[in-house]
Design a protein around this motif. Structure first.
Motif: not given
Length: 147
Positions: A33-62
């Motif tokens: 009901d109240e999602p909030r963004l937790a900001y990373l100290k440094q951005p991470l390049p989008v890689t297959e490993e990063v996208m796979a780390s979202s598990g069973s949901v779409r990366p854009t949900e995480v």
């Protein structure tokens, strides 16, 4: 904070992860009901490993990702400004009282265009939000481009 890109491109903070040169700059936390963004100290390049780390949901949900602004190739760009940023500032309430610790702010289109007002609303913006509030639905509807 370090800039996301070496060429100092203006960045869209609501980019899709599949866009060229996209970087993860935040992780979605909070509640459904109240999602909030937790900001990373440094951005991470989008890689297959990063996208796979979202598990069973779409990366854009995480994750929130930024990429160079597509400008005229984007449905939200009116030739000079991002209409999404304008609608967010116009219709969404602020959800923080201080500027969030954002690693992309220096190059962010929303910051450059709308300033602090955009940043105060940014933590509630979710790229793929399947339980949006009525206000968020209104912002989305006002941006539908007719063909």
């Amino acid at each position: 904070m370090e800039n996301v890109t070496s060429n100092h491109a203006t960045l869209c903070p609501s980019a899709r992860p599949e866009m060229q040169d996209s970087k993860v700059f935040g992780i979605i936390s909070g509640t459904v009901d109240e999602p909030r963004l937790a900001y990373l100290k440094q951005p991470l390049p989008v890689t297959e490993e990063v996208m796979a780390s979202s598990g069973s949901v779409r990366p854009t949900e995480v994750f929130r990702t930024a990429a160079p602004c597509a400008e005229k190739k984007c449905q939200h760009f009116d030739g000079a400004n991002c209409r999404l940023a304008m609608e967010i500032v116009d219709k969404l309430p602020g959800v923080v009282e201080q500027l969030p610790p954002c690693s992309i702010r220096t190059n962010c289109r929303w910051w450059k265009q709308e300033g602090k007002a955009a940043c105060m609303r940014c933590p509630q913006v979710i790229t793929d939000n399947y339980s949006p509030s009525e206000v968020v639905k209104q912002v989305g509807k006002s941006l539908v481009v007719s063909k």
